[in-house]
Write a protein that holds these residues in place. Structure first.
Motif: not given
Length: 289
Positions: A62-82
């Motif tokens: 829920a609160f760390t960037p490690l969730r980006e490596y779990i299938p099904g979760y979008a990258s925070t950086q990708l959302k910001k770039n979008a």
């Protein structure tokens, strides 16, 4: 009922029956570690450990960037770039529309394909007719008294200096004879001035050159953007001394007259004046003599 009670007592006895966990050295059978425990303690420790692991895993997801490596979760950086790309694309789209409108206006200025606006010497601003509410123009008694008071005080006021209402003066681009006048009816939106070869062509006012290039129909053409939405256009020049983007002052030489080798073999200057996208008669504001 007695059997169930006996079984329950045996189960509790097994859970709380103390046991010892001993670790021995295999070679010497020396006791290296021992621990007293029972089944209840083991159950509690295992349960707490499971709850701790579940809590740590939930926090990581829920609160760390490690969730980006779990299938099904979008990258925070990708959302910001979008989001950044969406904002930039919207800005680029607006800039593209403004540039297209600006280029279209320049094309119309060069082609002379615009509506004719009737202007006079007193103003360069096109006024619109609006309905006037005559009831709102009625003068009240208070206003009359105030006007009379101001008029009485102004009788003895002396103004040492007076400021002109017009702060933008246009100068002639070149001294010559007008051989063809401005005529909106004949779609001739310029004044044609006869000039000698290599006569300097000067800008009529301070501004920025927004177009300076060769055209097949009018030779070298220069367009200068002035304040208050005024454009001055100089056509049929033999050569230019300024390029697009240059800032020029009033009376600065921007081109030279000469034979442009186009349909008009005479040496002349076609000068146009535009205000807010409408052509106006240059002779109303400039003395070419």
């Amino acid at each position: 009922m007695a059997r169930k009670r006996i079984k329950r007592q045996l189960l509790l006895k097994k859970l709380f029956n103390k046991r010892r966990l001993v670790i021995l050295n295999e070679d010497t059978f020396e006791e290296t570690f021992s621990l007293k425990l029972n089944l209840m303690n083991v159950f509690v420790v295992v349960t707490l450990s499971a709850i701790f692991l579940i809590g740590i895993t939930t926090y990581i997801i829920a609160f760390t960037p490690l969730r980006e490596y779990i299938p099904g979760y979008a990258s925070t950086q990708l959302k910001k770039n979008a989001i950044d790309l969406a904002i930039k694309s919207d800005s680029l789209e607006k800039s593209f529309e403004l540039n297209n409108a600006y280029i279209a206006s320049i094309k119309k200025v060069l082609a002379g394909d615009l509506e004719y606006a009737k202007l006079n010497k007193d103003s360069l601003i096109i006024t619109e007719k609006q309905a006037v509410d005559e009831k709102g123009l009625a003068v009240s008694e208070v206003e009359k008294e105030l006007r009379e008071k101001v008029i009485e005080e102004d009788k003895y006021n002396v103004f040492e200096t007076a400021k002109p209402k017009v702060n933008f003066i246009l100068f002639p681009p070149a001294q010559g004879t007008i051989i063809e006048k401005y005529s909106a009816k004949n779609n001739h939106l310029a004044v044609k001035i006869a000039l000698a070869n290599n006569t300097p062509i000067k800008t009529v006012g301070t501004g920025t050159i927004i177009f300076s290039d060769w055209t097949p129909s009018h030779g070298y053409v220069i367009i200068v953007e002035h304040q208050e939405g005024i454009l001055s256009v100089y056509k049929n020049a033999a050569s230019v001394t300024k390029k697009q983007g240059d800032t020029v002052k009033s009376g600065e030489v921007i081109a030279l007259a000469g034979n442009t080798s186009n349909q008009d073999s005479s040496i002349s200057l076609h000068f146009e004046l535009w205000k807010d996208g409408f052509p106006i008669d240059p002779t109303q504001f400039i003395n070419f003599q």
